[in-house]
Design a protein around this motif. Structure first.
Motif, short mmCIF file in Angstrom:
data_model
loop_
_atom_site.label_atom_id
_atom_site.label_comp_id
_atom_site.label_asym_id
_atom_site.label_seq_id
_atom_site.Cartn_x
_atom_site.Cartn_y
_atom_site.Cartn_z
N ILE A 330 0.83 -1.20 0.00
CA ILE A 330 0.00 0.00 0.00
C ILE A 330 0.87 1.25 0.00
N HIS A 331 1.94 1.23 0.79
CA HIS A 331 2.85 2.38 0.80
C HIS A 331 3.55 2.54 -0.55
N TYR A 335 3.24 5.99 -3.13
CA TYR A 335 4.30 6.76 -3.79
C TYR A 335 4.09 6.85 -5.30
N LEU A 336 3.59 5.75 -5.89
CA LEU A 336 3.28 5.80 -7.32
C LEU A 336 2.14 6.77 -7.60
N TRP A 337 1.14 6.80 -6.74
CA TRP A 337 0.03 7.73 -6.93
C TRP A 337 0.50 9.18 -6.83
N SER A 396 13.88 7.55 -4.18
CA SER A 396 14.60 7.33 -2.93
C SER A 396 13.94 6.21 -2.12
N TYR A 397 12.61 6.22 -2.06
CA TYR A 397 11.88 5.20 -1.29
C TYR A 397 12.12 3.81 -1.87
N PHE A 398 12.02 3.68 -3.17
CA PHE A 398 12.19 2.37 -3.80
C PHE A 398 13.63 1.88 -3.70
N GLU A 399 14.59 2.78 -3.85
CA GLU A 399 16.00 2.37 -3.75
C GLU A 399 16.34 1.94 -2.32
#
Length: 496
Positions: A330-331, A335-337, A396-399
């Motif tokens: 969900i998080h 971020y994609l949204w 940054s979040y995905f990395e």
């Protein structure tokens, strides 16, 4: 004053019953059902009070003869006068006569206290339990109004908080000795989850959280409670397309939900604490998982949001043990949204399509390509500052969390990829009681309420209160019961 007699108690009870039915007969015609029911309840309470006096009359005053010898052979002499104690039951207050044994320099011993397992305070254990049940749901003031309306008891809100704090004293003992759930009641996957939830605190406590403020900083009004969950669940294999559609186009999958059996979490152990450290809460939850699967036969997974401090700590505590970390999907979608809405407009068809395609790619295991595409957008397109910010935050979040984003593997194994259980615990274990208009907590007051709510929301309430009474009996009267010759299993007698 003479002690109660069983004959007198029976006589009082019979008289109350006789007068009750006479009242019904004489007033049924001119009273409505509400008024009659209210009156019957008040009179039944008086019958209960007579019955409790009868119980103590039958129990006696704890008279063990002229002397009472302690374990170390110290001899206590019986006092001539009975020592009276106010006993506040759910039926009302009454004075309780007890034989007291005493000698110079030592506290008096009342054998009846041990024989009847009387609480240290005036309030009966049943009344204490009701006080706690009400006060972990509503404010102390509201709980006091409810109890006083039901029982006419006159217990002040301040007493609710005192009882609340003392009732939690058995928490650690209870969970250290609690038997794990039956294996056939468990799912095939063991899941852990951790999160934080702010609790509003009083000014003096808030000042301790952040004593020095930087320029432009505001004083904190909340302290974070650490929340942990441990539960089992059965696997449910899904495709990336199913999950992506459910998250982005839920209206399309709504009709199919009734045909798919819902996989539910089993035997959820919850804890929320304001005083305990993150490490302590994690260790407690990990201990619960180990006790339920000592041979590590089930896959152990942890589903959490992006708090890197929690991931780092959990990784250190589970070092040497095989486990799987999963970033809450969900998080990820949030971020994609943020990026999709920034690029194409708030919830437009184009934004939805973009989010769906990128979420699907992530669920298919193509996280690196998604990150690369986001970086290309950031470098090649003319973007507004808000769009650049959304892209940078997502990258940054995905990395930072890429190692916990192997969703193709998780879905194929049937693992849960959402942290809904721990987030719902933040809501109904913490927020539902701790927040509200004008609610501000001391750390101690909040901690006792949070731990009792943890017991309640873990479905351990009845077992906890049985254990609490047994532990209090051992603490207060263990030596006396041994001298009186009570067997060890006396501590474990269940209420009929």
């Amino acid at each position: 004053m003479a002690p109660y007699s069983i004959e007198q108690s029976i006589s009082e009870g019979r008289l109350e019953v006789k007068q009750l039915f006479e009242f019904i007969t004489n007033n049924a015609e001119n009273m409505d059902a509400y008024s009659m029911e209210k009156t019957i309840f008040e009179r039944v309470m008086r019958i209960g009070l007579a019955a409790m006096k009868g119980y103590f009359a039958e129990k006696g005053t704890g008279d063990m003869g002229d002397v009472f010898k302690l374990e170390d052979k110290t001899t206590l002499k019986k006092e001539k006068r009975l020592l009276w104690k106010t006993y506040f039951s759910v039926f009302g207050k009454f004075a309780l006569p007890r034989t007291c044994y005493r000698t110079n320099g030592l506290d008096g011993v009342m054998p009846l206290d041990a024989q009847a397992n009387l609480p240290e305070r005036t309030y009966s254990y049943l009344l204490q339990e009701w006080i706690d049940l009400l006060s972990i749901r509503d404010s102390f003031g509201e709980a006091s109004v409810t109890l006083n309306k039901l029982l006419g008891s006159g217990v002040s809100p301040s007493r609710f908080e005192v009882v609340n704090r003392e009732s939690v004293n058995s928490y650690d003992d209870f969970y250290e000795n609690k038997k794990p759930p039956a294996p056939d009641s468990e799912g095939k996957i063991h899941t852990l989850g951790f999160d934080g939830k702010g609790v509003p605190v009083i000014k003096s406590e808030a000042a301790k959280i952040q004593s020095r403020l930087g320029k432009g900083e505001k004083r904190q009004k909340k302290k974070e409670a650490i929340v942990g969950v441990s539960y089992t669940i059965d696997p449910k294999v899904r495709t990336p397309e199913e999950v992506a559609e459910n998250l982005v186009y839920p209206e399309k999958t709504e009709a199919d939900k009734g045909n798919s059996p819902r996989i539910r979490a089993k035997n959820i152990r919850r804890i929320a604490s304001l005083e305990r450290s993150k490490k302590k809460v994690m260790e407690e939850i990990i201990s619960d998982a180990k006790s339920r699967d000592p041979d590590s036969k089930r896959p152990l997974i942890a589903v959490m949001d992006g708090a890197l401090c929690l991931w780092t700590l959990l990784s250190s505590l589970l070092r040497g043990r095989k486990w799987v970390g999963i970033l809450d999907i969900i998080h990820v979608s949030e971020y994609l949204w943020k990026v999709g809405n920034a690029l194409y407009g708030e919830k437009t068809p184009e934004a939805k399509k973009w989010v769906y395609e990128h979420l699907l790619a992530i669920l298919q295991g193509r996280v690196g390509r998604v990150i690369g595409g986001l970086k290309q957008n950031l470098s090649k397109r003319k973007l507004r500052s808000a769009q650049r910010k959304a892209l940078r935050e997502a990258i940054s979040y995905f990395e930072n969390h890429r190692k916990w984003m192997r969703y193709d593997e998780y879905l194929a194994a049937g693992y849960p990829i959402g942290s809904g259980v721990v987030e719902s615990t933040c809501g109904h274990t913490v927020k539902k009681r701790m927040e509200g208009t004008g609610r501000r907590w001391s750390i101690k007051g909040a901690e006792s309420t949070l731990l009792l709510r943890s017991v309640y929301t873990s479905n351990d309430w009845d077992a906890y209160w049985q254990a609490h009474r047994e532990l209090e009996q051992k603490r207060l009267y263990g030596n006396v019961l041994f001298i009186l010759g009570y067997p060890d299993e006396y501590f474990h007698r269940k209420a009929a």
